[in-house]
Enzyme design. Structure first.
Site, PDB file in Angstrom:
ATOM      1  N   HIS A  16      -5.682   4.931   5.665  1.00 40.79           N
ATOM      2  CA  HIS A  16      -5.436   5.709   5.604  1.00 40.79           C
ATOM      3  C   HIS A  16      -3.747   6.322   5.754  1.00 40.79           C
ATOM      4  O   HIS A  16      -2.782   7.075   5.292  1.00 40.79           O
ATOM      5  CB  HIS A  16      -5.681   7.018   4.931  1.00 40.79           C
ATOM      6  CG  HIS A  16      -7.198   6.863   4.098  1.00 40.79           C
ATOM      7  ND1 HIS A  16      -7.272   7.052   2.948  1.00 40.79           N
ATOM      8  CD2 HIS A  16      -8.495   7.694   4.766  1.00 40.79           C
ATOM      9  CE1 HIS A  16      -8.635   6.729   2.508  1.00 40.79           C
ATOM     10  NE2 HIS A  16      -9.413   7.201   3.663  1.00 40.79           N
ATOM     11  N   ASP A  71       0.813  -1.322  -0.210  1.00 47.87           N
ATOM     12  CA  ASP A  71      -0.218  -0.250  -0.005  1.00 47.87           C
ATOM     13  C   ASP A  71       0.653   1.316  -0.332  1.00 47.87           C
ATOM     14  O   ASP A  71       2.031   0.823   0.711  1.00 47.87           O
ATOM     15  CB  ASP A  71      -0.984   0.129   1.191  1.00 47.87           C
ATOM     16  CG  ASP A  71      -1.675   0.861   0.977  1.00 47.87           C
ATOM     17  OD1 ASP A  71      -2.886   1.008   0.659  1.00 47.87           O
ATOM     18  OD2 ASP A  71      -2.030   2.070   1.522  1.00 47.87           O
TER      19      ASP A  71
END
Length: 224
Positions: A180, A22
């Site tokens: 996030h 990610d």
């Protein structure tokens, strides 16, 4: 003991080691916006031969010279570029750190190279490839264009494509306040990948009598 019926990671995915990645970025354009965080979770095997999350490798990055940052992206990620405990590394140093850990995992499992797993995986791969090109990195362990995408996997398994909803459907905890962050999202995506992959046995075992693959532009990137 590992279940003798279960394939090893070296044979399960044709010599590729799945590594969940990610990235958090300064925008959506990998050619223009900065890479700010990267986390990688190599897939491992437990004592029963089931896929589990390996040790997370991560780095915060200094925005590369010439790249841009959209302030709206920082609002979403909550990244504070001047935070005293961010300990950001230059882009080359950060890639060296993450790639070294990935190569070690590839070697551990006797695989040929890593394949990036991600939620909307080509987004992450494109940012990694752009950073590799900027610094002229010669030891990128990832396949240059093939990926495993958990959007597709979760859509097939649960009818969900949003990461938070897919994770919830898989029975995995999700904390929206932690989302996030590259580390958090990578670890949850890795748990999702393992849950689906462990529930999906190979329909047929690998066939050793298959003819050898012919060299082509499509598999030219398979060499280590």
């Amino acid at each position: 003991m590992v279940d003798p019926i279960s394939p090893t990671l070296a044979t399960r995915f044709r010599g590729f080691l799945p590594v969940v990645v990610d990235v958090e970025t300064g925008g959506f354009d990998w050619n223009r916006h900065a890479l700010l965080e990267i986390a990688a979770v190599p897939i491992d095997l437990d004592e029963h031969g089931r896929m589990v999350c390996g040790d997370t490798i991560s780095a915060h990055l200094e925005p590369a010279p010439g790249t841009q940052i959209d302030p709206k992206s920082l609002e979403v990620t909550g990244i504070k570029l001047d935070h005293p405990f961010r300990f950001a590394k230059p882009e080359r140093e950060a890639l060296d750190h993450v790639f070294a850990g990935v190569r070690a995992a590839v070697k551990k499992h006797g695989c040929q190279r890593a394949i990036l797993v991600g939620h909307n995986a080509h987004f992450d791969l494109n940012f990694v490839n752009a950073a590799v090109a900027r610094v002229g990195h010669k030891r990128n362990p990832f396949h240059p264009f093939s990926v495993f995408d958990t959007v597709t996997m979760a859509g097939l398994a649960y009818g969900q494509t949003v990461l938070a909803r897919a994770v919830h459907a898989a029975g995995i905890d999700w904390d929206g306040a932690e989302a996030h962050s590259a580390v958090y999202d990578a670890e949850k995506t890795a748990a999702l990948f393992c849950t689906i992959a462990n529930a999906w046995p190979m329909l047929t075992p690998p066939k050793p009598e298959l003819p050898p693959e012919q060299p082509s532009l499509l598999n030219a990137g398979d060499a280590t």
